[in-house]
Structure formats: structure tokens, C-alpha cells
Write a protein that holds these residues in place. Sequence first.
Motif, PDB file in Angstrom:
ATOM      1  N   SER A  71       0.735  -1.121   0.142  1.00 57.11           N
ATOM      2  CA  SER A  71      -0.037  -0.024   0.057  1.00 57.11           C
ATOM      3  C   SER A  71       0.880   1.182   0.060  1.00 57.11           C
ATOM      4  O   SER A  71       0.395   2.398  -0.085  1.00 57.11           O
ATOM      5  N   TRP A  72       2.161   1.132   0.419  1.00 60.39           N
ATOM      6  CA  TRP A  72       3.056   2.386   0.170  1.00 60.39           C
ATOM      7  C   TRP A  72       2.986   2.908  -0.951  1.00 60.39           C
ATOM      8  O   TRP A  72       3.266   2.445  -2.059  1.00 60.39           O
ATOM      9  N   PRO A  73       2.670   4.205  -1.187  1.00 59.10           N
ATOM     10  CA  PRO A  73       2.621   5.124  -2.384  1.00 59.10           C
ATOM     11  C   PRO A  73       3.977   5.293  -3.002  1.00 59.10           C
ATOM     12  O   PRO A  73       4.467   6.650  -2.921  1.00 59.10           O
ATOM     13  N   VAL A  74       4.853   4.461  -3.286  1.00 62.45           N
ATOM     14  CA  VAL A  74       6.112   4.530  -3.604  1.00 62.45           C
ATOM     15  C   VAL A  74       6.197   4.930  -5.291  1.00 62.45           C
ATOM     16  O   VAL A  74       5.343   4.357  -5.889  1.00 62.45           O
ATOM     17  N   PRO A  75       7.141   5.737  -5.853  1.00 62.47           N
ATOM     18  CA  PRO A  75       8.127   6.441  -4.938  1.00 62.47           C
ATOM     19  C   PRO A  75       7.586   7.752  -4.046  1.00 62.47           C
ATOM     20  O   PRO A  75       6.679   8.343  -4.524  1.00 62.47           O
ATOM     21  N   PHE A  76       8.120   7.791  -2.906  1.00 59.81           N
ATOM     22  CA  PHE A  76       7.863   9.045  -2.075  1.00 59.81           C
ATOM     23  C   PHE A  76       8.521  10.207  -2.838  1.00 59.81           C
ATOM     24  O   PHE A  76       9.691   9.976  -3.241  1.00 59.81           O
ATOM     25  N   ALA A  77       7.953  11.314  -2.736  1.00 56.23           N
ATOM     26  CA  ALA A  77       8.617  12.339  -3.375  1.00 56.23           C
ATOM     27  C   ALA A  77       9.760  12.803  -2.618  1.00 56.23           C
ATOM     28  O   ALA A  77      11.011  13.284  -2.944  1.00 56.23           O
ATOM     29  N   ASP A  78       9.763  12.876  -1.161  1.00 55.16           N
ATOM     30  CA  ASP A  78      10.795  13.066  -0.253  1.00 55.16           C
ATOM     31  C   ASP A  78      10.492  12.701   0.844  1.00 55.16           C
ATOM     32  O   ASP A  78       9.323  11.893   1.284  1.00 55.16           O
TER      33      ASP A  78
ATOM     34  N   ALA B  51      12.587   5.024  11.269  1.00 53.55           N
ATOM     35  CA  ALA B  51      13.874   4.110  11.020  1.00 53.55           C
ATOM     36  C   ALA B  51      13.378   3.650   9.527  1.00 53.55           C
ATOM     37  O   ALA B  51      14.433   3.656   8.568  1.00 53.55           O
ATOM     38  N   TRP B  52      12.262   3.445   9.119  1.00 54.31           N
ATOM     39  CA  TRP B  52      11.827   3.001   7.599  1.00 54.31           C
ATOM     40  C   TRP B  52      12.282   4.377   6.696  1.00 54.31           C
ATOM     41  O   TRP B  52      13.053   4.337   5.781  1.00 54.31           O
ATOM     42  N   ILE B  53      11.823   5.605   7.190  1.00 53.29           N
ATOM     43  CA  ILE B  53      12.025   6.660   6.393  1.00 53.29           C
ATOM     44  C   ILE B  53      13.649   6.925   6.176  1.00 53.29           C
ATOM     45  O   ILE B  53      14.047   7.477   4.984  1.00 53.29           O
ATOM     46  N   ALA B  54      14.235   6.858   7.237  1.00 54.37           N
ATOM     47  CA  ALA B  54      15.745   7.144   7.323  1.00 54.37           C
ATOM     48  C   ALA B  54      16.428   6.087   6.267  1.00 54.37           C
ATOM     49  O   ALA B  54      17.688   6.474   5.903  1.00 54.37           O
ATOM     50  N   ASP B  55      15.927   4.725   6.107  1.00 53.98           N
ATOM     51  CA  ASP B  55      16.517   3.775   5.266  1.00 53.98           C
ATOM     52  C   ASP B  55      15.958   3.966   3.808  1.00 53.98           C
ATOM     53  O   ASP B  55      16.487   2.939   3.132  1.00 53.98           O
ATOM     54  N   LEU B  56      14.971   4.804   3.744  1.00 54.80           N
ATOM     55  CA  LEU B  56      14.664   4.940   2.037  1.00 54.80           C
ATOM     56  C   LEU B  56      15.938   5.222   1.116  1.00 54.80           C
ATOM     57  O   LEU B  56      16.748   5.925   1.391  1.00 54.80           O
ATOM     58  N   GLU B  57      15.765   4.572  -0.012  1.00 58.31           N
ATOM     59  CA  GLU B  57      16.591   4.647  -0.976  1.00 58.31           C
ATOM     60  C   GLU B  57      16.522   5.760  -2.021  1.00 58.31           C
ATOM     61  O   GLU B  57      15.493   5.591  -2.802  1.00 58.31           O
ATOM     62  N   GLN B  58      17.378   6.581  -2.312  1.00 59.88           N
ATOM     63  CA  GLN B  58      17.023   7.460  -3.306  1.00 59.88           C
ATOM     64  C   GLN B  58      17.465   7.101  -4.857  1.00 59.88           C
ATOM     65  O   GLN B  58      18.300   6.484  -5.085  1.00 59.88           O
TER      66      GLN B  58
ATOM     67  N   SER C 144      16.211   7.919  -9.014  1.00 64.53           N
ATOM     68  CA  SER C 144      16.003   9.206  -9.894  1.00 64.53           C
ATOM     69  C   SER C 144      14.735   9.928 -10.040  1.00 64.53           C
ATOM     70  O   SER C 144      14.474  11.053  -9.935  1.00 64.53           O
ATOM     71  N   ASP C 145      13.787   8.870  -9.595  1.00 62.80           N
ATOM     72  CA  ASP C 145      12.264   9.492  -9.670  1.00 62.80           C
ATOM     73  C   ASP C 145      11.831   9.632  -8.134  1.00 62.80           C
ATOM     74  O   ASP C 145      10.572   9.835  -7.752  1.00 62.80           O
ATOM     75  N   GLY C 146      12.610   9.319  -7.027  1.00 61.40           N
ATOM     76  CA  GLY C 146      11.963   9.674  -5.873  1.00 61.40           C
ATOM     77  C   GLY C 146      12.458   8.311  -4.697  1.00 61.40           C
ATOM     78  O   GLY C 146      13.726   8.001  -4.972  1.00 61.40           O
ATOM     79  N   LEU C 147      11.988   8.325  -3.637  1.00 64.45           N
ATOM     80  CA  LEU C 147      12.410   7.503  -2.457  1.00 64.45           C
ATOM     81  C   LEU C 147      11.878   6.061  -2.491  1.00 64.45           C
ATOM     82  O   LEU C 147      10.391   5.945  -2.551  1.00 64.45           O
ATOM     83  N   TYR C 148      12.559   5.061  -2.385  1.00 65.42           N
ATOM     84  CA  TYR C 148      11.872   3.574  -2.308  1.00 65.42           C
ATOM     85  C   TYR C 148      12.460   2.803  -0.932  1.00 65.42           C
ATOM     86  O   TYR C 148      13.472   3.145  -0.532  1.00 65.42           O
TER      87      TYR C 148
END
Length: 257
Positions: free
Chosen positions: A135-142, A158-165, A167-171
Motif C-alpha cells: 500500500s505504500w505509495p512509492v516512490p515518495f517524493a521526499d 527508521a523506515w524513512i531514514a532507510d529509504l533509497e534515493q 532518480s524518480d524518488g525514494l523507495y
Amino acid sequence: MTAADGARISYTVFFGVGPAIVILHGLAGSGREFIPTAEALAPRRVILVDQRGHGASTRTPADVSRLAFVDDVVRVIEAEEHEPVDLVGQSMGAHTAMLVAAHRPDLVRRLVMLEGDAGGGSADDRAAIGSFFRSWPVPFADRADAREFLGDGALARAWIADLEQRSDGLYPRFDADVMVRTLEGMSAPNRSEWESVSAPSLVVYADGGMFTEEQKADFVAGGRRVARVDLVGASHDAHLDAFDEWIAVLGSFLTAE
């Protein structure tokens, strides 16, 4: 490290004195969330492993069986250490750690399980977890966008800190389908393995964790050399939201004679 099936297993070493402490994160996490724990354990040598399917390790490994997870940890320990280690795990990582201690007692000096047990769980539980991750609306813009969806709890941070950048956003650094398959590998309780663990073991539970008192007592009773500690005001992710208490309990056990 390259595993037997070709999966790449990433791990981080914090240099210090031995014996080393090897720490295994939970489902959908990574070693990154245990960096504060590693720093608090100085001057001990600490190794944080990104288990397969997580973090900087291979994201979609073909094999997500329990034995594959165990073999990865064994390979890391044998590559880095020349004496038994103190093995620590949280949730899924606790289950992995327990199996390593059962299968390779020569490698484990002490075992710590935070919010873990012998395994199990229903198909409905696995489906619910899979639905949540999908359900996560990835990619997150920021990260602000991710925070709006995930909230501001300790695990969400912790999940947010671990997101991978990208070209089109955070995953997220995990795949929802891989997480479900990983849980399927834990669906059958490994009671006999737990009963065979010979290393001195500490089982840490949180009063706001995922296990009932009956489940906690039953699991602890099945071990051979087990101490239990309960953290008050903590969640399943007590290493994040009850950090000081977690470090006090962990440090006391790992330094005791």
C-alpha cells in the motif's frame, strides 16, 4: 560477501575489541537501525548484517528459506571472526540468530533475542503484512512525503531514514513480495532447534510487543539456559523506542561473567 546462491550480503563492521557482537535486524529493516546500538556497545567490535532481501544486500534473492538466512550469517562470522561471537537479533533476526545458535553452536558464545520466538504465524497475518507494504505509495517524493504516509513513530522514522534515493524518488530497501515469502519460511515453529540451543541466552520482551504472556512463558520454558527480561513502555521495536533500557539490559548480559 557472496552467498552460496550468488546473493550478495552486505554488512558493516565497527572495529573494537572481541569477542565480536553480531546483530541481525527484523523483517523489512536493515542494519542501519542498529547503528546507535553498535555505537553504545563500544569498545566492543560489532558487525551489523543486512540480511538477504534487506538493506544493501540482494533485494530479491531466489532463496528466502530459513537455512539460506542461517548460511549467510555463518559465512559472515567465519569470514570475519576467529572465535565465537555474541549473536543478537530482533524479531525475524532473533529467529535467524536462534537457528544459527542451534545449527552452529561452535560459533555462538551468547544469544540475545529481542521480541522473538520459535516462529509461526497465520496466512492471514502474512497477507495483512504484505498488503500493508504494497500500500505504500512509492516512490515518495521526499522524506516529508513519506512521513505524511507512515507517521512519526519510532519504526516509521527508521523506515524513512532507510529509504533509497532513485532518480524518480525514494523507495523502501525491501520488496513486499519477498517479505511475504520470507515470513512463509517462518510459518512452521522451530521448537526442536530452540530446545537444542546450548549457549547462554537472554530473551527480551516488551510490554507493548507482539506476544502474549502465555506465548512468552511457553517459549522461555522451552530453552535450556535462558534468562528473561521485560522492558516497560516499549514496543516490538524496543531497540528504537526504549533505547536506554535496551542498551542497559543488553550490555549487562554481554559483560556478565
